[in-house]
Design a protein around this motif. Structure first.
Motif, PDB file in Angstrom:
ATOM      1  N   LEU A 289      48.517  38.983  24.384  1.00 26.44           N
ATOM      2  CA  LEU A 289      48.939  37.983  24.960  1.00 26.44           C
ATOM      3  C   LEU A 289      47.886  37.373  25.820  1.00 26.44           C
ATOM      4  O   LEU A 289      47.757  37.812  27.238  1.00 26.44           O
ATOM      5  CB  LEU A 289      50.434  38.196  25.607  1.00 26.44           C
ATOM      6  CG  LEU A 289      51.619  38.446  24.700  1.00 26.44           C
ATOM      7  CD1 LEU A 289      52.862  38.760  25.281  1.00 26.44           C
ATOM      8  CD2 LEU A 289      51.895  37.118  24.065  1.00 26.44           C
ATOM      9  N   ALA A 290      47.314  36.227  25.239  1.00 26.23           N
ATOM     10  CA  ALA A 290      46.314  35.617  26.337  1.00 26.23           C
ATOM     11  C   ALA A 290      47.402  34.784  27.629  1.00 26.23           C
ATOM     12  O   ALA A 290      48.303  34.218  26.974  1.00 26.23           O
ATOM     13  CB  ALA A 290      45.341  34.829  25.613  1.00 26.23           C
ATOM     14  N   PHE A 291      46.807  34.560  28.692  1.00 25.28           N
ATOM     15  CA  PHE A 291      47.554  33.922  29.465  1.00 25.28           C
ATOM     16  C   PHE A 291      46.771  33.196  30.613  1.00 25.28           C
ATOM     17  O   PHE A 291      45.552  33.670  30.795  1.00 25.28           O
ATOM     18  CB  PHE A 291      48.671  34.989  30.336  1.00 25.28           C
ATOM     19  CG  PHE A 291      48.114  35.935  31.028  1.00 25.28           C
ATOM     20  CD1 PHE A 291      47.936  35.764  32.326  1.00 25.28           C
ATOM     21  CD2 PHE A 291      47.988  37.171  30.462  1.00 25.28           C
ATOM     22  CE1 PHE A 291      47.328  36.884  33.620  1.00 25.28           C
ATOM     23  CE2 PHE A 291      47.377  38.169  31.334  1.00 25.28           C
ATOM     24  CZ  PHE A 291      47.032  37.954  32.732  1.00 25.28           C
ATOM     25  N   ALA A 292      47.413  32.350  31.294  1.00 22.07           N
ATOM     26  CA  ALA A 292      46.611  31.547  32.530  1.00 22.07           C
ATOM     27  C   ALA A 292      47.644  31.417  33.550  1.00 22.07           C
ATOM     28  O   ALA A 292      48.966  31.431  33.147  1.00 22.07           O
ATOM     29  CB  ALA A 292      45.914  30.358  32.069  1.00 22.07           C
ATOM     30  N   GLY A 293      47.416  31.413  34.796  1.00 22.76           N
ATOM     31  CA  GLY A 293      48.175  31.089  35.892  1.00 22.76           C
ATOM     32  C   GLY A 293      48.844  32.068  36.532  1.00 22.76           C
ATOM     33  O   GLY A 293      49.609  31.923  37.529  1.00 22.76           O
ATOM     34  N   LEU A 294      48.435  33.289  36.340  1.00 16.56           N
ATOM     35  CA  LEU A 294      48.889  34.736  36.932  1.00 16.56           C
ATOM     36  C   LEU A 294      47.854  35.425  37.091  1.00 16.56           C
ATOM     37  O   LEU A 294      46.804  35.428  36.356  1.00 16.56           O
ATOM     38  CB  LEU A 294      49.860  35.429  36.091  1.00 16.56           C
ATOM     39  CG  LEU A 294      51.369  34.649  35.788  1.00 16.56           C
ATOM     40  CD1 LEU A 294      52.194  35.609  34.971  1.00 16.56           C
ATOM     41  CD2 LEU A 294      52.199  34.128  37.085  1.00 16.56           C
ATOM     42  N   ALA A 295      48.051  36.152  38.145  1.00 21.79           N
ATOM     43  CA  ALA A 295      46.960  37.204  38.316  1.00 21.79           C
ATOM     44  C   ALA A 295      47.437  38.503  37.503  1.00 21.79           C
ATOM     45  O   ALA A 295      48.542  38.717  37.008  1.00 21.79           O
ATOM     46  CB  ALA A 295      47.206  37.794  39.894  1.00 21.79           C
ATOM     47  N   PRO A 296      46.362  39.266  36.882  1.00 21.15           N
ATOM     48  CA  PRO A 296      46.851  40.442  36.045  1.00 21.15           C
ATOM     49  C   PRO A 296      47.954  41.399  36.412  1.00 21.15           C
ATOM     50  O   PRO A 296      48.736  41.692  35.757  1.00 21.15           O
ATOM     51  CB  PRO A 296      45.439  41.052  35.887  1.00 21.15           C
ATOM     52  CG  PRO A 296      44.595  40.236  36.289  1.00 21.15           C
ATOM     53  CD  PRO A 296      45.065  39.101  37.354  1.00 21.15           C
ATOM     54  N   GLU A 297      47.959  41.555  37.879  1.00 21.05           N
ATOM     55  CA  GLU A 297      49.141  42.421  38.382  1.00 21.05           C
ATOM     56  C   GLU A 297      50.474  41.869  38.084  1.00 21.05           C
ATOM     57  O   GLU A 297      51.272  42.448  37.818  1.00 21.05           O
ATOM     58  CB  GLU A 297      48.788  42.862  39.801  1.00 21.05           C
ATOM     59  CG  GLU A 297      47.547  43.579  40.082  1.00 21.05           C
ATOM     60  CD  GLU A 297      46.381  42.876  40.006  1.00 21.05           C
ATOM     61  OE1 GLU A 297      45.316  43.239  40.292  1.00 21.05           O
ATOM     62  OE2 GLU A 297      46.396  41.467  39.759  1.00 21.05           O
TER      63      GLU A 297
END
Length: 300
Positions: A49-57
């Motif tokens: 799941l590629a994502f944006a707008g969040l830190a990996p944690e």
């Protein structure tokens, strides 16, 4: 998208399906993330799941809440430099399923006593080098034949050969760096196709162990130094390196690597490592790099 969340189920468990992936997506949505459509790396086993707008944690925490106690490993990381060009791997309880020193001790009836010291060293409770010297000292008089007998019983962890073969096919350099013994690391290197090995050796006279380890002892500093030196020699940023291991002597290299994976780790290691694989086999490290199942290689 600047981040990617990889979900990897225990092989054959059926723990990862479309509804579970959608539950993770919904959890990310609630935190305000943007996501791409799921990309299945292996149907029912691994999904990106590629994502944006969040830190990996944050993404990892949301996924854990959504999945509950399902046997699914979660790796969240930046998308950039995802495929690694250098692998540094521990041997005992990582590339092979057992602790070879403990197995050697079984030949003189000392498995339980030596395994107890091993467990404390691997959990970071005692110094690794001193623990190694103590354990080898208990094996004084052990015959060379015990090494061959132990090797005959040693098994590769599922996914070990596939991990090395697939990364090497993509041009990566793969090193086995162990606090264990050269007798075993050289054989594992040949079986898996590692480019080189670094390990310890014991003194043998007249076909029997003297109880002494050859100095210097290869320990946590050796593993970290090997990672840093090889990355520098190859001109690689640390973001393009991968390290895997299970014990406290692996932790410095796990924390320094671009992707450091604690594989079925000791509790103290699991508490500090950024990525933990408890359920998948070693092919989980390929999924974490974005390899799909049909890209896997079985031989170098």
């Amino acid at each position: 998208m600047d981040g990617v969340l990889t979900l990897v189920a225990a092989p054959g468990s059926g723990a990862l399906d479309a509804p579970r992936v959608e539950a993770v997506r919904s959890a990310l949505d609630r935190l305000g993330a943007e996501e791409d459509r799921p990309r299945w790396l292996a149907k029912g086993e691994a999904c990106d799941l590629a994502f944006a707008g969040l830190a990996p944690e944050q993404a990892e925490g949301a996924a854990r809440m959504a999945l509950g106690d399902r046997p699914v490993d979660i790796v969240a990381q930046p998308m950039a430099d995802r495929r690694k060009a250098l692998l540094i791997a521990d041997m005992d309880s990582t590339i092979v399923t057992s602790e070879t020193l403990d197995d050697l001790a079984a030949h003189v009836g000392l498995r339980d006593a030596i395994a107890a010291i091993t467990a404390r060293a691997m959990n970071g409770e005692i110094d690794f080098a001193e623990a190694l010297r103590e354990r080898v000292g208990m094996l004084v008089g052990l015959t060379e034949g015990a090494f061959a007998d132990t090797w005959a019983e040693t098994r590769l962890t599922p996914g070990a050969r596939t991990l090395v073969a697939t990364m090497k096919a993509s041009g990566a350099r793969c090193l086995l760096v162990s606090g264990g013994f050269r007798y075993f690391t050289e054989r594992v290197m040949d079986l898996c196709g590692f480019d080189a090995q670094v390990s310890n050796d014991v003194e043998i006279e007249d076909g029997r162990l003297t109880g002494r380890v050859m100095e210097p002892v290869r320990d946590r500093r050796t593993k970290l130094d090997t990672l840093m030196r090889e990355a520098g020699r190859l001109g690689l940023p640390m973001s393009r390196t991968l390290a895997v291991g299970d014990g406290a002597n692996d932790l410095p290299m796990l924390l320094a690597a671009g992707l450091g994976v604690a594989f079925r780790p000791r509790p103290a290691v699991a508490a500090e490592a950024r990525a933990v694989v408890r359920h998948g086999d070693l092919s989980a490290l390929l999924y974490a790099q974005g390899y799909a199942r049909d890209e896997f290689r079985e031989t170098p």
